[in-house]
Write a protein that holds these residues in place. Structure first.
Motif, PDB file in Angstrom:
ATOM      1  N   GLN A   1       3.438   2.609   8.420  1.00  8.31           N
ATOM      2  CA  GLN A   1       2.075   2.052   8.469  1.00  8.31           C
ATOM      3  C   GLN A   1       1.632   1.555   7.096  1.00  8.31           C
ATOM      4  O   GLN A   1       0.991   0.513   6.976  1.00  8.31           O
ATOM      5  N   LEU A   2       2.003   2.307   6.072  1.00  7.69           N
ATOM      6  CA  LEU A   2       1.630   1.924   4.696  1.00  7.69           C
ATOM      7  C   LEU A   2       2.355   0.638   4.276  1.00  7.69           C
ATOM      8  O   LEU A   2       1.750  -0.272   3.695  1.00  7.69           O
ATOM      9  N   ILE A   3       3.649   0.550   4.623  1.00  5.11           N
ATOM     10  CA  ILE A   3       4.424  -0.669   4.319  1.00  5.11           C
ATOM     11  C   ILE A   3       3.812  -1.855   5.070  1.00  5.11           C
ATOM     12  O   ILE A   3       3.670  -2.952   4.523  1.00  5.11           O
TER      13      ILE A   3
ATOM     14  N   PRO B   1      -1.265  17.037  -1.067  1.00  5.83           N
ATOM     15  CA  PRO B   1       0.188  16.981  -1.361  1.00  5.83           C
ATOM     16  C   PRO B   1       1.025  16.278  -0.293  1.00  5.83           C
ATOM     17  O   PRO B   1       2.156  15.878  -0.563  1.00  5.83           O
ATOM     18  N   ILE B   2       0.494  16.112   0.934  1.00  7.44           N
ATOM     19  CA  ILE B   2       1.229  15.420   2.004  1.00  7.44           C
ATOM     20  C   ILE B   2       1.243  13.912   1.756  1.00  7.44           C
ATOM     21  O   ILE B   2       2.208  13.221   2.074  1.00  7.44           O
ATOM     22  N   VAL B   3       0.151  13.376   1.194  1.00  5.15           N
ATOM     23  CA  VAL B   3       0.015  11.925   1.024  1.00  5.15           C
ATOM     24  C   VAL B   3       0.959  11.381  -0.051  1.00  5.15           C
ATOM     25  O   VAL B   3       1.494  10.283   0.078  1.00  5.15           O
ATOM     26  N   VAL B   4       1.196  12.177  -1.098  1.00 10.49           N
ATOM     27  CA  VAL B   4       1.980  11.706  -2.260  1.00 10.49           C
ATOM     28  C   VAL B   4       3.403  11.281  -1.880  1.00 10.49           C
ATOM     29  O   VAL B   4       3.824  10.169  -2.215  1.00 10.49           O
ATOM     30  N   PRO B   5       4.195  12.115  -1.165  1.00 11.49           N
ATOM     31  CA  PRO B   5       5.554  11.665  -0.801  1.00 11.49           C
ATOM     32  C   PRO B   5       5.553  10.437   0.111  1.00 11.49           C
ATOM     33  O   PRO B   5       6.471   9.611   0.031  1.00 11.49           O
ATOM     34  N   ILE B   6       4.525  10.292   0.968  1.00  9.92           N
ATOM     35  CA  ILE B   6       4.431   9.118   1.851  1.00  9.92           C
ATOM     36  C   ILE B   6       4.285   7.855   1.009  1.00  9.92           C
ATOM     37  O   ILE B   6       4.979   6.858   1.217  1.00  9.92           O
ATOM     38  N   TRP B   7       3.386   7.916   0.062  1.00  7.57           N
ATOM     39  CA  TRP B   7       3.133   6.825  -0.885  1.00  7.57           C
ATOM     40  C   TRP B   7       4.430   6.424  -1.597  1.00  7.57           C
ATOM     41  O   TRP B   7       4.801   5.260  -1.686  1.00  7.57           O
ATOM     42  N   PHE B   8       5.132   7.456  -2.090  1.00  8.11           N
ATOM     43  CA  PHE B   8       6.360   7.251  -2.868  1.00  8.11           C
ATOM     44  C   PHE B   8       7.455   6.602  -2.023  1.00  8.11           C
ATOM     45  O   PHE B   8       8.099   5.640  -2.443  1.00  8.11           O
TER      46      PHE B   8
ATOM     47  N   LYS C   1       3.569  -7.231  -2.956  1.00 13.46           N
ATOM     48  CA  LYS C   1       3.466  -6.219  -1.895  1.00 13.46           C
ATOM     49  C   LYS C   1       3.493  -4.796  -2.451  1.00 13.46           C
ATOM     50  O   LYS C   1       2.849  -3.900  -1.906  1.00 13.46           O
ATOM     51  N   ARG C   2       4.228  -4.575  -3.543  1.00  9.51           N
ATOM     52  CA  ARG C   2       4.299  -3.221  -4.108  1.00  9.51           C
ATOM     53  C   ARG C   2       2.929  -2.783  -4.636  1.00  9.51           C
ATOM     54  O   ARG C   2       2.510  -1.647  -4.433  1.00  9.51           O
ATOM     55  N   THR C   3       2.230  -3.715  -5.306  1.00  6.15           N
ATOM     56  CA  THR C   3       0.893  -3.398  -5.818  1.00  6.15           C
ATOM     57  C   THR C   3      -0.059  -3.099  -4.667  1.00  6.15           C
ATOM     58  O   THR C   3      -0.873  -2.164  -4.739  1.00  6.15           O
ATOM     59  N   TRP C   4       0.054  -3.878  -3.585  1.00  5.71           N
ATOM     60  CA  TRP C   4      -0.778  -3.614  -2.412  1.00  5.71           C
ATOM     61  C   TRP C   4      -0.467  -2.236  -1.813  1.00  5.71           C
ATOM     62  O   TRP C   4      -1.352  -1.574  -1.271  1.00  5.71           O
ATOM     63  N   THR C   5       0.804  -1.814  -1.901  1.00  6.86           N
ATOM     64  CA  THR C   5       1.168  -0.478  -1.396  1.00  6.86           C
ATOM     65  C   THR C   5       0.463   0.607  -2.192  1.00  6.86           C
ATOM     66  O   THR C   5      -0.023   1.596  -1.626  1.00  6.86           O
ATOM     67  N   TYR C   6       0.384   0.440  -3.513  1.00  7.71           N
ATOM     68  CA  TYR C   6      -0.358   1.401  -4.346  1.00  7.71           C
ATOM     69  C   TYR C   6      -1.816   1.487  -3.876  1.00  7.71           C
ATOM     70  O   TYR C   6      -2.375   2.575  -3.716  1.00  7.71           O
ATOM     71  N   ILE C   7      -2.424   0.315  -3.676  1.00  5.66           N
ATOM     72  CA  ILE C   7      -3.852   0.254  -3.316  1.00  5.66           C
ATOM     73  C   ILE C   7      -4.098   0.901  -1.944  1.00  5.66           C
ATOM     74  O   ILE C   7      -4.996   1.742  -1.789  1.00  5.66           O
ATOM     75  N   PHE C   8      -3.249   0.537  -0.959  1.00  7.61           N
ATOM     76  CA  PHE C   8      -3.463   1.077   0.383  1.00  7.61           C
ATOM     77  C   PHE C   8      -3.081   2.551   0.482  1.00  7.61           C
ATOM     78  O   PHE C   8      -3.622   3.279   1.309  1.00  7.61           O
ATOM     79  N   GLY C   9      -2.170   2.989  -0.386  1.00  7.00           N
ATOM     80  CA  GLY C   9      -1.855   4.421  -0.445  1.00  7.00           C
ATOM     81  C   GLY C   9      -3.089   5.214  -0.812  1.00  7.00           C
ATOM     82  O   GLY C   9      -3.391   6.258  -0.213  1.00  7.00           O
TER      83      GLY C   9
END
Length: 409
Positions: free
Chosen positions: A78-80, A283-290, A95-103
């Protein structure tokens, strides 16, 4: 084309059947526990607890491992997708910068306590996907076929089974069945709702996918996101924005069960304070973002997750669990729910479940897993990990050429 339509129908009904099995097992578990005097007032029942109660700790471990890994990658997808979609409105950021923002945006889902709070959002999400699907279908038909369009279809087995596994993934979204059922006032009605929902869902991807393939043909192989092929208009921008909101809701849907599991692990599940629980969930959100930043392969990652995780989580494990739960005559006699009217015999249910286990294991996990991993590795070899802008157009205007070996979506 015919395979695509038939597999959508086949996996749609297969998904409805296994969602029904999950609902039966949930009702069985809950009725057994409530007879023992257990109260679920402040406790959300989860799939691994159903497996534990009915079949023991090994099943609990298998259910927990597959479900959590699938939901983790489901939220990553979903994040991608968010980053992939917003890029077609604003390409000044990659797209990578947008991933940071949406994370960061999606991290706010930690404040949403349970599925009770998603009722109106899920209804709105349905409207958003309906608009987007029909926009794709109508826009493709209005724009017509592009010049020199070719329709070679899957001319290699790896392409065929990657596509087939993507469909398996599409109809494997019921890994959060138990948590959603628990949020319903009448959980036993879930099976009817799910079937109606599946029938409605058929009206969305079938027309839009057929129209897009007719209009753009093999170009879709190098464009995992169909928005990239359609001309930029206010209608397309509206579809992108609605999909972004929908993906934010879906992120919350897939992540909430992970939050529950984590809360139970650290002993915070019964805490009344929303802020304390939100802090514990971070702590659950961080690995998803990564993971979304490492593997930004929108399309191939869906197939890989479908073959390796969805196949077990929502097809094989529920079918096997149902067979084993009702293997004894006494369990069948005391079942909380008897077999459905269209398949009134336990033997018939057993045969159907056995077919699902064999089919999904061989075709979904075996052949689908092989095709998806070949494809996924080719994406890594072509674009590399941490790709800054997956399948973005080069300054010259054409999409990044993935090379012949990477045209496997």
């Amino acid at each position: 084309m015919l395979s695509g339509i038939l597999l959508q129908l086949f996996y749609g009904f297969l998904g409805s059947w296994t969602a029904y099995l999950i609902s039966v097992l949930y009702v069985e578990y809950r009725s057994r526990k409530e007879k023992e005097g257990v109260s679920f007032k402040n406790h959300v029942i989860q799939w691994f607890e159903v497996l534990d109660g009915l079949l023991g700790p090994y099943w609990k471990a298998a259910g927990l491992a597959f479900n959590c890994t699938f939901l983790l990658f489901g939220t990553v997808i979903q994040l991608i997708a968010c980053a992939s979609n917003i890029y077609y409105i604003n390409d000044r950021l990659d797209k990578r910068t947008w991933t940071y923002i949406f994370g960061a945006c999606c991290a706010t889902t930690v404040f949403i306590p349970s599925f009770h709070n998603y009722r109106i959002w899920s209804f709105l999400g349905l409207g958003m996907t309906t608009y987007t699907a029909w926009y794709l279908a109508i826009a493709a038909l209005i724009n017509g076929q592009v010049e020199g369009v070719t329709h070679t279809g899957p001319n290699k087995l790896v392409l065929y089974f990657t596509g087939a596994t993507n469909i398996l993934y599409t109809f494997g979204g019921h890994a959060v069945t138990v948590e959603i059922m628990h949020a319903m006032w009448k959980p036993a009605k879930f099976k009817y709702i799910y079937l109606l929902a599946t029938l409605y869902v058929f009206t969305l991807p079938l027309p839009s996918a057929s129209a897009m393939y007719w209009a753009y043909g093999d170009e879709l192989l190098a464009h995992a996101n169909a928005f990239s092929l359609l001309p930029k208009t206010a209608w397309r921008d509206a579809a992108v924005i609605l999909m972004l909101i929908h993906q934010f809701i879906t992120f919350g849907f897939a992540c909430t069960p992970l939050y529950f599991v984590w809360e139970k692990v650290i002993g915070m599940h019964d805490t009344k304070s929303v802020c304390l629980r939100a802090l514990a969930r971070l702590p659950i959100v961080v690995p998803i973002w990564f993971l979304a930043i490492i593997f930004p392969f929108f399309g191939p990652i869906n197939s890989a997750v479908g073959a390796l995780l969805v196949s077990f989580t929502v097809y094989i494990i529920p079918a096997l669990a149902h067979m084993l739960t009702y293997r004894s005559a006494s369990a069948r006699a005391n079942a909380a729910e008897k077999p459905p009217f269209f398949l009134p015999s336990w033997t018939g249910m057993f045969v159907l479940n056995a077919f699902i286990v064999v089919w999904v294991f061989v075709v979904g996990f075996g052949l689908g897993g092989w095709a998806s991993m070949v494809n996924f590795i080719r994406q890594i070899n072509t674009f590399g990990l941490f790709a800054k802008c997956y399948q973005c157009p080069k300054p010259g205007g054409a999409a990044v050429a993935p090379g012949p070996s990477a045209l496997h979506h």
